[in-house]
Design a protein around this motif. Structure first.
Motif, PDB file in Angstrom:
ATOM      1  N   LEU A  79      -2.061  13.369   8.074  1.00 36.35           N
ATOM      2  CA  LEU A  79      -1.571  13.265   6.707  1.00 36.35           C
ATOM      3  C   LEU A  79      -0.702  14.457   6.331  1.00 36.35           C
ATOM      4  O   LEU A  79       0.374  14.309   5.764  1.00 36.35           O
ATOM      5  CB  LEU A  79      -2.760  13.169   5.747  1.00 36.35           C
ATOM      6  N   ARG A  80      -1.163  15.654   6.658  1.00 35.51           N
ATOM      7  CA  ARG A  80      -0.457  16.881   6.270  1.00 35.51           C
ATOM      8  C   ARG A  80       0.613  17.301   7.275  1.00 35.51           C
ATOM      9  O   ARG A  80       1.444  18.149   6.979  1.00 35.51           O
ATOM     10  CB  ARG A  80      -1.466  18.020   6.111  1.00 35.51           C
ATOM     11  N   TRP A 105       3.945  12.600   2.359  1.00 34.34           N
ATOM     12  CA  TRP A 105       3.367  12.435   3.682  1.00 34.34           C
ATOM     13  C   TRP A 105       4.399  12.749   4.745  1.00 34.34           C
ATOM     14  O   TRP A 105       5.586  12.843   4.468  1.00 34.34           O
ATOM     15  CB  TRP A 105       2.864  10.996   3.800  1.00 34.34           C
ATOM     16  N   VAL A 106       3.983  12.927   5.981  1.00 35.07           N
ATOM     17  CA  VAL A 106       4.898  13.301   7.051  1.00 35.07           C
ATOM     18  C   VAL A 106       5.987  12.259   7.286  1.00 35.07           C
ATOM     19  O   VAL A 106       7.031  12.591   7.827  1.00 35.07           O
ATOM     20  CB  VAL A 106       4.148  13.607   8.374  1.00 35.07           C
ATOM     21  N   ASP A 107       5.773  11.003   6.862  1.00 32.95           N
ATOM     22  CA  ASP A 107       6.804   9.977   7.036  1.00 32.95           C
ATOM     23  C   ASP A 107       7.830   9.998   5.899  1.00 32.95           C
ATOM     24  O   ASP A 107       8.714   9.157   5.848  1.00 32.95           O
ATOM     25  CB  ASP A 107       6.181   8.585   7.180  1.00 32.95           C
ATOM     26  N   GLY A 108       7.708  10.974   4.984  1.00 25.80           N
ATOM     27  CA  GLY A 108       8.673  11.121   3.899  1.00 25.80           C
ATOM     28  C   GLY A 108       8.349  10.338   2.638  1.00 25.80           C
ATOM     29  O   GLY A 108       9.073  10.427   1.662  1.00 25.80           O
ATOM     30  N   ARG A 109       7.252   9.562   2.668  1.00 29.08           N
ATOM     31  CA  ARG A 109       6.859   8.787   1.482  1.00 29.08           C
ATOM     32  C   ARG A 109       5.802   9.542   0.686  1.00 29.08           C
ATOM     33  O   ARG A 109       4.967  10.238   1.256  1.00 29.08           O
ATOM     34  CB  ARG A 109       6.292   7.430   1.892  1.00 29.08           C
ATOM     35  N   THR A 110       5.843   9.383  -0.627  1.00 27.12           N
ATOM     36  CA  THR A 110       4.812   9.951  -1.480  1.00 27.12           C
ATOM     37  C   THR A 110       3.704   8.915  -1.631  1.00 27.12           C
ATOM     38  O   THR A 110       3.981   7.748  -1.891  1.00 27.12           O
ATOM     39  CB  THR A 110       5.376  10.316  -2.866  1.00 27.12           C
ATOM     40  N   ARG A 111       2.453   9.356  -1.433  1.00 25.32           N
ATOM     41  CA  ARG A 111       1.321   8.448  -1.527  1.00 25.32           C
ATOM     42  C   ARG A 111       0.197   9.129  -2.300  1.00 25.32           C
ATOM     43  O   ARG A 111       0.079  10.342  -2.298  1.00 25.32           O
ATOM     44  CB  ARG A 111       0.843   8.077  -0.134  1.00 25.32           C
ATOM     45  N   GLU A 116     -10.411  13.864   1.773  1.00 21.98           N
ATOM     46  CA  GLU A 116      -9.178  13.308   1.218  1.00 21.98           C
ATOM     47  C   GLU A 116      -9.052  11.902   1.784  1.00 21.98           C
ATOM     48  O   GLU A 116      -8.874  11.737   2.986  1.00 21.98           O
ATOM     49  CB  GLU A 116      -7.971  14.156   1.621  1.00 21.98           C
ATOM     50  N   ASP A 117      -9.137  10.897   0.939  1.00 25.83           N
ATOM     51  CA  ASP A 117      -9.138   9.521   1.401  1.00 25.83           C
ATOM     52  C   ASP A 117      -7.860   8.815   0.984  1.00 25.83           C
ATOM     53  O   ASP A 117      -7.723   8.355  -0.145  1.00 25.83           O
ATOM     54  CB  ASP A 117     -10.368   8.782   0.874  1.00 25.83           C
ATOM     55  N   LEU A 118      -6.923   8.727   1.907  1.00 27.72           N
ATOM     56  CA  LEU A 118      -5.649   8.068   1.654  1.00 27.72           C
ATOM     57  C   LEU A 118      -5.818   6.553   1.556  1.00 27.72           C
ATOM     58  O   LEU A 118      -4.996   5.867   0.973  1.00 27.72           O
ATOM     59  CB  LEU A 118      -4.664   8.400   2.772  1.00 27.72           C
ATOM     60  N   ARG A 157      -4.193   3.031  -6.067  1.00 20.97           N
ATOM     61  CA  ARG A 157      -4.474   3.240  -7.496  1.00 20.97           C
ATOM     62  C   ARG A 157      -3.304   3.934  -8.183  1.00 20.97           C
ATOM     63  O   ARG A 157      -2.603   4.727  -7.574  1.00 20.97           O
ATOM     64  CB  ARG A 157      -5.743   4.066  -7.649  1.00 20.97           C
ATOM     65  N   PRO A 158      -3.082   3.648  -9.471  1.00 17.89           N
ATOM     66  CA  PRO A 158      -2.046   4.360 -10.233  1.00 17.89           C
ATOM     67  C   PRO A 158      -2.593   5.682 -10.779  1.00 17.89           C
ATOM     68  O   PRO A 158      -3.785   5.814 -11.024  1.00 17.89           O
ATOM     69  CB  PRO A 158      -1.756   3.392 -11.392  1.00 17.89           C
TER      70      PRO A 158
END
Length: 157
Positions: A73-74, A118-124, A147-149, A154-155
Motif C-alpha cells: 500500500l505504502r 497509493w503506489v498505483d497513483g490512485r487515491t483510496r 490499515e484496512d484498504l 466508504r465516503p
C-alpha cells in the motif's frame, strides 16, 4: 484527510476482529503487552498490521513490524524506521502524530478513516485503528496498527 470514528462506525471486519483479540488479552489490565499478541488468532489481519514503538516527550514513532499489504500500500517497507525518517510530507506525518497522541491521551484504542495516494497513483480510502500495548499493563510503549484498504468503498463524511 483523516477522520476519527467510533468502532461501530467502521466497516472493517478485521479491525473489529483485532479489537476483540486486543480486548480479550487485557485480562483486567488497562492494556495487553506486545508479547500477549497471538498471531495465529488474527491471521487475516497480519498483512494489514504494524507494530509501532512509542517514545514520548517528544513523541516519536518507530515501526517494529510492517505487514506485507501495508508495504504494498505504502510502496516501501519501513520496518525499523522512525516515522520522521520516512520522507513522507509534513502533513501526513503531523496527521499520524495526532492519531498517536490522541491514543496516548485517551489511553484507549482510536479508530478512523483516511485517504492515501497509493503506489498505483490512485487515491483510496482505508479504515485504521491504533490499539495501545503496555508490557507492565499500564505504561504505553507500543501499539498495534491496522490499515484496512478493503473497507475503502466508504465516503468521507
Amino acid at each position: 484527510m483523516y477522520q476519527f470514528l467510533e468502532l461501530d462506525q467502521l466497516q472493517s471486519i478485521d479491525i473489529d476482529r483485532l479489537y476483540r483479540h486486543w480486548d480479550a488479552l487485557r485480562q483486567g489490565r488497562d492494556f495487553p503487552s506486545k508479547g500477549d499478541i497471538d498471531p495465529t488468532a488474527i491471521v487475516s489481519c497480519l498483512p494489514f498490521m504494524s507494530i509501532a514503538e512509542i517514545h514520548q516527550e517528544p513523541l516519536r514513532i518507530r515501526y517494529r513490524l510492517v505487514g506485507t499489504e501495508i508495504v504494498r500500500l505504502r510502496g516501501v517497507d519501513f520496518t525499523w524506521k522512525w516515522l520522521h525518517e520516512l520522507g513522507w510530507n509534513q502533513e501526513t506525518v503531523a496527521e499520524f502524530l495526532t492519531q498517536y497522541d490522541t491514543m496516548l491521551r485517551k489511553r484507549k484504542p482510536v479508530f478512523g478513516v483516511d485517504d492515501i495516494l497509493w503506489v498505483d497513483g490512485r487515491t483510496r480510502l482505508y479504515e485504521w485503528a491504533l490499539m495501545p500495548l503496555a508490557d507492565d499493563g499500564r505504561t504505553i510503549s507500543h501499539c498495534l496498527v491496522i490499515e484496512d484498504l478493503r473497507a475503502s468503498g466508504r465516503p468521507l463524511r
